[in-house]
Every structure is written in C-alpha cells, then in structure tokens.
Design a protein around this motif. Sequence first.
Motif, short mmCIF file in Angstrom:
data_model
loop_
_atom_site.label_atom_id
_atom_site.label_comp_id
_atom_site.label_asym_id
_atom_site.label_seq_id
_atom_site.Cartn_x
_atom_site.Cartn_y
_atom_site.Cartn_z
N ARG A 103 0.88 -1.17 0.01
CA ARG A 103 0.04 0.13 0.06
C ARG A 103 0.75 1.29 -0.05
O ARG A 103 0.51 2.23 -0.67
N TYR A 104 2.04 1.27 0.72
CA TYR A 104 2.87 2.27 0.60
C TYR A 104 3.64 2.70 -0.64
O TYR A 104 3.54 3.75 -1.41
N GLN A 105 3.85 1.49 -1.35
CA GLN A 105 4.29 1.71 -2.76
C GLN A 105 3.19 2.12 -3.73
O GLN A 105 3.44 3.14 -4.43
N GLU A 106 1.93 1.69 -3.45
CA GLU A 106 0.78 2.34 -4.35
C GLU A 106 0.64 3.66 -4.10
O GLU A 106 0.43 4.58 -4.79
N PHE A 107 0.68 4.07 -2.59
CA PHE A 107 0.53 5.60 -2.22
C PHE A 107 1.70 6.48 -3.01
O PHE A 107 1.44 7.42 -3.75
N ARG A 108 2.86 6.00 -3.04
CA ARG A 108 3.99 6.67 -3.77
C ARG A 108 3.67 6.96 -5.16
O ARG A 108 4.03 7.93 -5.72
N GLU A 109 3.17 5.68 -5.86
CA GLU A 109 2.97 5.85 -7.13
C GLU A 109 1.96 6.83 -7.41
O GLU A 109 1.88 7.59 -8.29
N ARG A 110 0.77 7.09 -6.72
CA ARG A 110 -0.10 7.91 -6.93
C ARG A 110 0.30 9.34 -6.78
O ARG A 110 -0.18 10.11 -7.41
N ARG A 111 1.03 9.54 -5.79
CA ARG A 111 1.69 10.70 -5.39
C ARG A 111 2.50 11.43 -6.99
O ARG A 111 2.39 12.23 -6.98
N VAL A 112 3.38 10.56 -7.01
CA VAL A 112 4.28 10.57 -8.23
C VAL A 112 3.34 11.27 -9.56
O VAL A 112 3.61 11.94 -10.31
N LYS A 113 2.26 10.30 -9.77
CA LYS A 113 1.31 10.55 -10.92
C LYS A 113 0.37 11.60 -10.87
O LYS A 113 -0.15 11.86 -11.58
N GLY A 114 0.44 11.83 -9.42
CA GLY A 114 -0.73 13.13 -9.22
C GLY A 114 -2.23 12.63 -9.11
O GLY A 114 -2.97 13.49 -9.45
N VAL A 115 -2.30 11.46 -8.81
CA VAL A 115 -3.75 10.87 -8.84
C VAL A 115 -4.11 10.98 -7.33
O VAL A 115 -3.54 10.62 -6.53
N LYS A 116 -5.54 11.89 -7.34
CA LYS A 116 -5.91 12.05 -5.92
C LYS A 116 -7.25 10.84 -5.67
O LYS A 116 -7.98 10.90 -6.77
N PHE A 117 -7.31 10.48 -4.54
CA PHE A 117 -8.31 9.40 -4.40
C PHE A 117 -9.53 10.41 -3.86
O PHE A 117 -9.37 11.47 -3.00
N HIS A 118 -10.84 10.12 -3.94
CA HIS A 118 -11.97 10.71 -3.55
C HIS A 118 -12.46 9.86 -2.51
O HIS A 118 -12.44 8.55 -2.49
N TRP A 119 -13.48 10.57 -1.54
CA TRP A 119 -13.87 9.75 -0.25
C TRP A 119 -14.89 8.59 -0.97
O TRP A 119 -14.66 7.37 -0.41
N LEU A 120 -15.77 8.94 -1.79
CA LEU A 120 -16.76 7.83 -2.26
C LEU A 120 -17.04 7.80 -3.30
O LEU A 120 -18.11 7.10 -4.02
N THR A 121 -16.29 8.49 -4.27
CA THR A 121 -16.16 8.34 -5.75
C THR A 121 -14.85 7.78 -6.37
O THR A 121 -13.94 8.29 -5.64
N VAL A 122 -14.70 7.21 -7.44
CA VAL A 122 -13.34 6.67 -7.98
C VAL A 122 -13.04 7.68 -9.02
O VAL A 122 -13.86 8.06 -9.96
N SER A 123 -11.89 8.19 -8.69
CA SER A 123 -11.25 9.34 -9.48
C SER A 123 -11.10 8.70 -10.80
O SER A 123 -10.75 7.60 -11.07
#
Length: 128
Positions: free
Chosen positions: A90-110
Amino acid sequence: MCIRDRYSNLPMHLRKILRTLNLRYTLSYEVLELAYLAIYSVSRGIFCPKMMIESIFIPQTPILVKLMMAALTFQSLHYITEMIQIFRKRYQEFRERRVKGVKFHWLTVSKDVSKLSYYQKESRQKIF
C-alpha cells in the motif's frame, strides 16, 4: 475471547462492503483498510500472546483451552506477518499515486485512477 479482539471487525466489514460496491480505489476504502490492518495487528499482536501466556501459567486452565489459545496466537501472528507485506504494498501504491498526481476521493472513484499500474490488475488478497 474478549471484546478487544473484535475491534477490527467494523473496518474489516466496511471495507469489504466498499469493495463489493466497486469502491476499492477510494480514500474511504484505503482508510478503512489501513485501520483494519493496524487495529488487527495491535489487538491480536498484543492481547493474544498476553492471554496465551496467562493461560499457560494458570493451573486451572484446561489443556484444550491452552492449546486453542496457542493456535489462535500463532494464527494471528501469521496474519500479522502477511499484513506487514500488505502495508508495504500500500505504501508503494501511495508513492505511485503521489508521483502520478492521482488523488483519491472519499466515495467516488477518480477518473485518473486508470493511470495507476496496479489499477484492476492486483490479485485479490484475502485478508478477511
């Protein structure tokens, strides 16, 4: 078994419900998953060994109870070692999201979630 070993049930079930609703790639799912992993690891990693040790040194405790406590403790410790690997993933996934600028929303899929290498490619991990 005491109530403190059941603290992780609520986040465990809520995250399963979110996954069933195809909300795996949301912030609420991620928070619930991390809460489940952390609560399970702490409650079962501390209380199960403590109760097992206590049961061993109480002569009135039946041998079957002692064996069941030992089995529960070793099973819990096994799952905790698996959960550590999931934390790392999950930490690796978080780092990938941060690098690619993908933001998660609370109840909708970005809409940007499809940029992620692990999006819908992950093997389903069965952690209750």
